[in-house]
Structures are given as C-alpha cells and as structure tokens.
Scaffold this motif. Structure first.
Motif, short mmCIF file in Angstrom:
data_model
loop_
_atom_site.label_atom_id
_atom_site.label_comp_id
_atom_site.label_asym_id
_atom_site.label_seq_id
_atom_site.Cartn_x
_atom_site.Cartn_y
_atom_site.Cartn_z
N TRP A 198 0.87 -1.19 0.00
CA TRP A 198 0.00 0.00 0.00
C TRP A 198 0.90 1.23 0.00
O TRP A 198 1.75 1.37 0.86
CB TRP A 198 -0.86 -0.04 1.26
CG TRP A 198 -1.90 1.03 1.37
CD1 TRP A 198 -1.68 2.37 1.40
CD2 TRP A 198 -3.31 0.84 1.51
NE1 TRP A 198 -2.88 3.04 1.53
CE2 TRP A 198 -3.90 2.12 1.61
CE3 TRP A 198 -4.14 -0.27 1.55
CZ2 TRP A 198 -5.27 2.31 1.76
CZ3 TRP A 198 -5.50 -0.08 1.71
CH2 TRP A 198 -6.06 1.20 1.80
N THR A 245 -11.85 -6.69 2.93
CA THR A 245 -11.72 -5.42 2.21
C THR A 245 -11.30 -4.41 3.27
O THR A 245 -11.86 -4.42 4.37
CB THR A 245 -13.09 -4.98 1.65
OG1 THR A 245 -13.60 -6.01 0.81
CG2 THR A 245 -13.00 -3.69 0.87
N HIS A 246 -10.34 -3.59 2.95
CA HIS A 246 -9.90 -2.62 3.96
C HIS A 246 -11.07 -1.71 4.35
O HIS A 246 -11.92 -1.39 3.50
CB HIS A 246 -8.73 -1.79 3.43
CG HIS A 246 -8.03 -1.04 4.53
ND1 HIS A 246 -8.45 0.18 4.98
CD2 HIS A 246 -6.97 -1.38 5.29
CE1 HIS A 246 -7.67 0.59 5.96
NE2 HIS A 246 -6.75 -0.35 6.17
N CYS A 283 -8.81 -6.20 8.27
CA CYS A 283 -9.41 -5.10 7.48
C CYS A 283 -8.95 -3.71 7.91
O CYS A 283 -9.24 -2.72 7.22
CB CYS A 283 -10.94 -5.17 7.54
SG CYS A 283 -11.59 -6.66 6.83
N SER A 284 -8.29 -3.64 9.05
CA SER A 284 -7.84 -2.31 9.50
C SER A 284 -6.33 -2.13 9.31
O SER A 284 -5.79 -1.10 9.67
CB SER A 284 -8.23 -2.10 10.96
OG SER A 284 -7.69 -3.15 11.72
N GLN A 285 -5.68 -3.15 8.73
CA GLN A 285 -4.21 -3.06 8.63
C GLN A 285 -3.75 -2.97 7.18
O GLN A 285 -3.86 -3.94 6.43
CB GLN A 285 -3.58 -4.27 9.31
CG GLN A 285 -3.86 -4.26 10.81
CD GLN A 285 -3.30 -5.47 11.50
OE1 GLN A 285 -2.08 -5.66 11.48
NE2 GLN A 285 -4.16 -6.27 12.09
N LYS A 286 -3.21 -1.82 6.85
CA LYS A 286 -2.80 -1.59 5.47
C LYS A 286 -1.68 -2.54 5.03
O LYS A 286 -1.50 -2.79 3.84
CB LYS A 286 -2.34 -0.15 5.29
CG LYS A 286 -3.48 0.87 5.34
CD LYS A 286 -2.96 2.28 5.11
CE LYS A 286 -4.10 3.30 5.15
NZ LYS A 286 -3.63 4.68 5.05
N TYR A 288 -1.45 -5.55 5.04
CA TYR A 288 -1.91 -6.75 4.36
C TYR A 288 -2.44 -6.47 2.95
O TYR A 288 -2.79 -7.38 2.22
CB TYR A 288 -3.04 -7.43 5.15
CG TYR A 288 -2.59 -7.99 6.48
CD1 TYR A 288 -1.51 -8.86 6.56
CD2 TYR A 288 -3.26 -7.66 7.65
CE1 TYR A 288 -1.10 -9.37 7.78
CE2 TYR A 288 -2.86 -8.16 8.87
CZ TYR A 288 -1.78 -9.02 8.94
OH TYR A 288 -1.37 -9.52 10.13
N PHE A 289 -2.56 -5.21 2.64
CA PHE A 289 -3.24 -4.84 1.39
C PHE A 289 -2.28 -4.15 0.42
O PHE A 289 -1.30 -3.55 0.83
CB PHE A 289 -4.39 -3.85 1.68
CG PHE A 289 -5.56 -4.50 2.37
CD1 PHE A 289 -6.66 -4.94 1.63
CD2 PHE A 289 -5.58 -4.66 3.75
CE1 PHE A 289 -7.73 -5.53 2.26
CE2 PHE A 289 -6.66 -5.26 4.38
CZ PHE A 289 -7.74 -5.70 3.64
N ALA A 292 -7.26 -0.76 -1.42
CA ALA A 292 -8.36 -0.90 -0.45
C ALA A 292 -9.16 -2.19 -0.63
O ALA A 292 -9.86 -2.62 0.29
CB ALA A 292 -9.29 0.30 -0.57
N LEU A 295 -5.82 -7.82 -1.19
CA LEU A 295 -4.74 -8.21 -0.29
C LEU A 295 -3.46 -8.41 -1.08
O LEU A 295 -3.52 -8.82 -2.25
CB LEU A 295 -5.09 -9.54 0.39
CG LEU A 295 -6.29 -9.54 1.35
CD1 LEU A 295 -6.69 -10.97 1.70
CD2 LEU A 295 -5.98 -8.75 2.61
#
Lengths: 325, 497
Positions: A198, A245-246, A283-286, A288-289, A292, A295
């Motif tokens: 990200w 999904t973020h 979903c709150s941790q960028k 992992y993505f 948005a 992953l």
C-alpha cells in the motif's frame, strides 16, 4: 462489360489473397492465444486443456484470484484445488468461465465462491477482452461476452476481425512464437500472488474516489440463482466467502449492508455457509493490502490460512494437516 | 426495432459499410447499368437506407428539406416577376435556415439568452429542449440552399425530376459530412447515364484505402493521445498541452480529409466525381492559402453565397474586412453552436488580416509549394510552420469546451514558452506517455503527402507511377496497418456538424 469483368477479376484476386492471408493469420493467432501461459488467457487455456479436475474450485473476481491460494488448500486438506478468479469481472462472466470449466473438467465437490460488493453488478464493458479471443467460437463464451460492450457481431463470424487493433497482443504472440521461453506462467493453479505494498498513490486515489452505491442487475441475479440451483442439483457444496476489504474501501460502498443482506438471503435460501470477513482484524491493517480491495501476497497467505481453518471448523474441509497460524 | 438499432449508424469505417458498398455496387452495375432512371432510383434507395440506419425518423426531415427546395426551385424559375422570385427564395431560405436553427442552435440561443438575463440581474427559468441533432443536417441544408440560390441567379435550370434532385441532396457518400456539392456540378452527372470505367473504379478504391489510412490510423491514433490531454488539461504541462493541440491538428485533418477521401472514392465507384474537399492544407504558406485547401467545398460555398454577394474583395478595405469577418464568424457558427466555435472563426479572420490590409503577393499563394523541387526553401518552411502554428492555436479554442478553458489552455502554453521550458516538457511528455508510434505515423503521413502534393490525393495516379506488384505491396501494407491500428467504434468528428 469487359472492363467491369476484368476489374472484378482483379479485385477478386486481390480480395482472395487478403482473405487467404487473413484466415491463415487468424488460425495462427488463435493457436498462439491457446498457448499463452500468463494472464487470464492463460487460465482459460489451462481450463480448456482439461485435466484440472479439482475437488475444490475457487470462483470470483480478482479478489478470488489474488486472495485464496489453492496450494495451501491442497496441502492442508489433501484436496486438489484450482482458482478460477477473473481479473476485473463480476459474477455473470465468472459463471460463464465456470460452465466452460465443466465442459472440459470434472465437476468439483466444493465451490468457494468469493463474493464482492460488486459481484452481482455486471460491468458494461468487456474488461481485458483479449482473454476471450481464442474462445469466441465456444457457445457459452460467446453468449456471455455478447452481454457486454466488447465484440461486434462480426468478430464472432469473420476471420481475423477480432484481432483488429490488437497490435500489442499480436506482437507478443509472435514474440512468444519465436521465443517460447518468454511465455512464462504468472499464476499457480489460477492464483496470483502480488508482492506489492500500500503506498501514497493508493491513499490519493481513495481520497478522490467518491462513495458509491452498487445495483445488482437482473442478468447477474438470474445467472446467480441458476448457478446455485444447478450446484444444488449436482450436489456440489457451495460456500460464500466475503474476503477482507480494507475499512477505507468498505466505507466507499454506501449500500454495502444491503448487498451483504442480499447474499445472506441467498445463503439462507440455499443453505449455504457464508463466511464474511468484513469485520476481521485484517481489514484495518494496510500492511496486508496493496489497495483498499486487494490483499497483497502476505495478506493473501494469512487470509487463506484463516479461511482453511474456518472451513475445517465447519466440517467443509477435512482436518488432515494442522495449519500453522 | 430496438433502441440500440436506432442508435446504430453505418460509419464509413465500419464493417456494415464494407458490406453495404459492394452490394449497392453490384446491383448498380449489374442490374441498372443500362437504365439511368434505375441507376438513380437504386442510389436514392441506398442513400435513404444509409441515412435511415442512423435514425429512421429523420428520413422525414431529409425528405421535407428535399421537397422544399425542389418545389422552391421550380417556383423561383417559373415566377414571372422578380418579387415573386424573391418571395420564393426567401421562403426557402427561411425554412431551411429555420430547420437548421431549430435543430442545431435552439438550445444555444435559449442558454445564451438566459445567461444574458442572469448577468443583468434577472432569474430566468428556461428549460433546454431535448433536441437530437440530425446527422448531416448542416450539409444537406447547404446543398439545398446552394441549389435555390443557383436557380435564383439563373446559373442552373431547376430539375423537374424529383428522383434526380433527391439524389443530388442525399447521395450517400456526401450525405452526412460532405463535400458540400453544387447543383451545377453534381446534377448534370446525375442526369447523364454512368458507364463503368475501370480506371475510375481502381482510383476510387485507392482513394477509399487512403481515406481509411488517414481516418483509422492517423486520426484515431492521434485521438488516443490528444483526448486525455484536452480532457484533463488542468493537470498537464504547457509542453504537453501544445503537443496535445498539434496531435489534435493531425486528428482533425486525418478524420475529416479521410472521410472526404472515402466519400470521393465511393462516389467514383458509381461513376461520380465529387468536389475535392482537401488539398494538402498543412503545406499552406498563409492562412488565405490554408482556406483554399481546407474544407474547400464549405469555403467556396461561403465565398459564392455570402462573401461575393456582400461585395467580396471588390469593395473598399473596410468593407472587405467586414465581409471576411462575417464569413469566418458564420463559418465558425456553422461548425457548432458555441462561442468557442465563433471565436475560432473570428481568430481565422484576424489571421487573414495581413492578406487583406497589405494585399501583397506574399500572402497570395495560388501555386503548389516548392513546385519542381524536392524540398521547400527556408522561407517556405517558416511560412508553413507559422501557418500551421496559427491554425493550431485557433484549434485549441475550437476543441476546448468553454472560453475560460481556452484561455487557461493557451495561458499554460504561453507560460511554458515564456519560461523557455516548452521543449523539455514536450520531450518529457512524449517519452513518458506516448512513445514513437504516433510520431512515426505522422512522419509517414507528412512524407507521403509532401511527395504527392501535386496530386489530388496522395495515392492519386499510382497506377501510372508504380508497377502493379509494388502497388499491390503498398495496398497490402496499408491493410496490414489497418489491422494493427484500427480501433473499435471511433466516430467521425465532422458528424457533429
């Protein structure tokens, strides 16, 4: 009359050469398309060659293709697994790929159906249309692609026309023909691991992206219901999964609760287990993505393990090997 | 018929047209070749089918416009007094212009009037009409007007054959985007039986191929790059904006002159010679020369029916100035109902000033540049470049959607030029966003056109100049390029006029 006849003979000769060349090139390019090992076209080719015969099939969009690793499932559950995820598409055409799969492969025991907010909202354009080029003469593919703003009626009927304007593709097909080593697969069993992080650009895009609503369309809804009925009739176990999904991405979909309620309704109606990871801590941790809605490689590995455990816990997958958290 | 079918239109660069043209050709030369009436009826039916493929409802409008001028022409000719002639002429002009005004300009006038009222403190409550602009209305209205004017001036006798007249107005190659034909030129051809001519046939096919090259390869490729620049011009450097404008110059030229080539080539297949619409305009050495080479059928229409009746150049300097401005402002307005198009016309009038105020021979270029030589002189090169740049600047006004946008676009270019970073910006943008393809295609176009600038179009007389094997190789090469570069569903720009 003689000048007309002579002119028409000349034109016919010219047109004959053009036609001969067009047909030859058409078949050459189709053959090369069917040799592609990368991109979504590569997945179509794997499917058409048959022999996948997966016990577990993963279906969905790019989120399926990049979030659920079939190799992990095969290792931990001792079941063969393949990912049919399609980049940039929704259920309507994913469904066509599934039926094309069934023409060439054994039906699976389990289908993990990855559902996004947009799954039942058919896009109007035929994203990455070149993936279908080699299979336009297949009735299922033709029927599905006709529902999109992609190919004209002549592309299905006339030689070479579908390749008009595809110069990058044509060059790469010739390139692969002369240098076969360059035709490398980018996916493993349909899964694409993306080693990306990200970055600030993602934040910029998110800032400019306005919140939007999703409207399921009648064609997609009909195809979805038909698919579920057919799976039930064939005794195939379907599992709904809404992968992470973020939170920043979730917030952009104004009517996400309605959409999830719609999936829930189908899940109840067809007695389908529904695994929703919208509130998962991932979903709150960028980290992992990569953006948005997708992953990255690390997020996908973690999520696949989580999913396997949940599927095993529900008795959908067998406990053969203990997964490492 | 479903909605999609109504919205469908048979473009010259479509497969539908590739089927349509040979079918009409076959029927025409095999069934109707000995009978002029049958030839004309067949072409008329084909033309109405061609137009109706876009929207069948507007066939009625086309038919009305045709009938109006057909009967007006007869009435003008048969009128016993000058007053009666004038009444019929006025009637025809009023209705023709009225139709055009309604379909093309009604919303512009309503919106402009509302804006004016708002500027002086009123709060008007107008709603704009939902009007679909009928394709080709500007062209076939001008066909009809030229006919009644010519009948009024006794330049031509009105035809009493409705089929012939209808074909003159609606002959499918010129129906939707010209060239704007004259009755004096086309009607006699319609009234004479056409005999198949192998040379014309081959030449027609060649011109169609060259037109497709210009439209499908040059115009559409340039559009791919110029459209994003214009659509998001606020985020571009001055260099990128200048580049976008230059690309748009080639886009609009390839698009419209390509269309004209296909129209002329198609008409030639049926034995007709249409008016030449373009004659290598980017090799012009002055704006006056440019307008004698660009959209020639429109320029000459305005010259014959507006400029000369107002006195033309045989009046004092101030009146001549007025005449030029009137013609260019009208021409701008003909191109679209917006202040941008009017200003575009006005700019061209301003650029014409040197040739009006100082009627020096250096502005009157009637010959072909560098005739008898391979390369232009430095002076000629500078003249051509400056003319091209002036046209580019005016075209920015034409292409942008409001006067404010035009000003901001030009200002950004101006700042880059002032800061002397324009060339580096062009280079950076080119390297990052475009690559060599568009440059290469433009160079091919310029070189081929330069080498053939004495001809009617670039592949003209190829049969005389080049042996058949090489000729066929050129055709295959062009078809190969069409395969590689053609894009899906690209419209012609001039359809909107």
């Amino acid at each position: 009359m003689i000048p007309l006849k002579n002119s028409l003979i000349k034109v016919s000769l010219f047109a004959g050469i053009v036609l001969l060349f067009s047909v030859s090139l058409h078949y050459f390019l189709d053959a090369q398309m069917k040799q592609l090992r990368y991109d979504d076209a590569g997945v179509w080719n794997q499917i058409s060659q048959g022999g996948i015969d997966a016990d577990v099939l993963i279906m969905g969009s790019s989120r399926a293709a990049t979030h659920i690793d079939p190799a992990h499932i095969s290792e931990t559950a001792n079941k063969s697994c393949f990912n049919l995820g399609m980049m940039g598409h929704n259920f309507y055409i994913e469904n066509a790929r599934y039926y094309y799969y069934l023409q060439h492969n054994r039906a699976p025991q389990i289908i993990i159906l990855s559902l996004d907010y947009e799954s039942l909202q058919r896009r109007s354009d035929l994203f990455n249309h070149t993936q279908f080029l080699a299979y336009l003469n297949d009735p299922a593919v033709a029927q599905a692609t006709r529902a999109y703003n992609g190919f004209s009626k002549y592309d299905y009927a006339l030689p070479l026309l579908k390749y008009v304007g595809e110069r990058t593709l044509i060059f790469s097909l010739f390139n692969n023909y002369f240098f076969p080593a360059r035709n490398k697969p980018d996916r493993v069993n349909g899964f694409l691991a993306r080693d990306l992080k990200w970055n600030a650009d993602v934040d910029k895009v998110l800032d400019t992206l306005k919140a939007y609503s999703v409207s399921p369309d009648s064609l997609s809804l009909a195809a979805f219901e038909s698919f579920l009925k057919d799976a039930k009739a064939k005794n195939i176990k379907v599992v709904f999964v809404h992968s992470p999904t973020h939170l920043l991405g979730q917030q952009k979909v104004v009517n996400r609760k309605e959409i999830m309620a719609l999936y829930q309704k189908y899940a109840w109606q067809f007695s389908i287990p529904f695994f929703d990871y919208a509130t998962d801590s991932m979903c709150s941790q960028k980290s992992y993505f990569l953006n948005a809605t997708h992953l990255n490689k690390y997020g996908a590995a973690l999520f696949t393990r989580k999913l396997i455990v949940d599927l095993q816990r529900e008795g959908i997958l067998p406990w053969l090997v203990t997964t490492k958290e | 018929m479903n909605k999609d079918a109504l919205l469908f239109f048979m473009l010259f660069n479509s497969i539908d047209f590739a089927f349509f043209l040979p079918v009409v050709f076959g029927l025409y030369w095999f069934i109707a070749r000995h009978n002029i009436r049958l030839q004309n009826v067949l072409l008329l039916l084909a033309s109405y089918y061609f137009y109706g493929s876009w929207d069948i409802r507007f066939l009625a409008l086309l038919a009305f416009s045709t009938l109006l001028d057909f009967f007006s022409g007869i009435q003008i000719h048969d009128a016993q007094t000058l007053i009666r002639k004038k009444v019929w002429l006025t009637f025809s002009v009023f209705l023709n212009v009225g139709l055009l005004a309604f379909f093309k300009y009604a919303n512009f006038f309503v919106a402009s009037f509302a804006e004016l009222l708002m500027n002086i403190g009123f709060k008007p409550n107008f709603t704009l009409l939902q009007i679909v602009l009928p394709i080709g209305i500007s062209f076939y209205t001008f066909h009809g007007l030229s006919y009644v004017f010519d009948v009024y001036r006794d330049k031509i006798k009105p035809t009493k054959n409705l089929i012939d007249y209808s074909l003159f107005v609606s002959f499918f190659p010129l129906l939707v985007a010209g060239p704007i034909e004259r009755a004096t030129h086309l009607l006699p051809q319609i009234q004479t039986i056409r005999v198949f001519d192998a040379v014309k046939f081959a030449d027609g096919l060649r011109q169609i191929l060259w037109g497709l090259f210009k439209k499908v390869i040059i115009a559409d490729t340039c559009a791919q790059y110029s459209a994003p620049i214009f659509n998001q011009f606020e985020h571009q450097s001055g260099g990128a904006l200048l580049l976008g404008a230059i690309l748009f110059m080639f886009e609009v030229y390839g698009d419209f002159s390509g269309y004209s080539d296909i129209a002329l080539g198609s008409a030639r297949l049926f034995g007709f010679e249409l008016l030449q619409n373009f004659s290598f305009p980017y090799f012009s050495r002055s704006i006056a020369e440019f307008w004698s080479r660009w959209h020639i059928s429109l320029s000459s229409w305005f010259r014959d029916y507006v400029y000369i009746p107002m006195g033309g150049s045989r009046v004092g300097r101030m009146k001549k100035l007025r005449n030029v401005f009137v013609v260019f402002l009208l021409s701008g307005f003909w191109h679209g109902a917006s202040f941008n198009r009017i200003l575009w016309g006005g700019l061209h009038a301003v650029f014409m000033l040197p040739s009006i105020l100082w009627a020096s021979s250096q502005y009157k270029h009637t010959d072909i540049v560098a005739k008898g030589r391979s390369l232009p002189t430095w002076t000629e090169l500078l003249q051509m470049l400056s003319t091209f740049l002036l046209c580019t600047l005016a075209l920015i006004v034409f292409r942008t959607t409001s006067l404010g946008d035009s000003f901001r676009y030009l200002k950004a270019i101006g700042i880059s030029i002032f800061d002397a970073r324009i060339f580096s910006e062009i280079f950076v943008f080119w390297k990052q966003s475009m690559g060599l393809t568009p440059l290469l295609l433009i160079v091919i176009l310029i070189v081929v056109e330069w080498l053939n600038r004495t001809k009617k179009y670039a592949l003209d007389e190829l049969a005389i100049r080049v042996p058949q094997p090489l000729r066929w190789l050129i055709y295959f090469l062009l078809l190969g390029m069409l395969l590689l570069f053609a894009q899906r569903s690209r419209q012609f720009i001039y359809f909107q006029f």
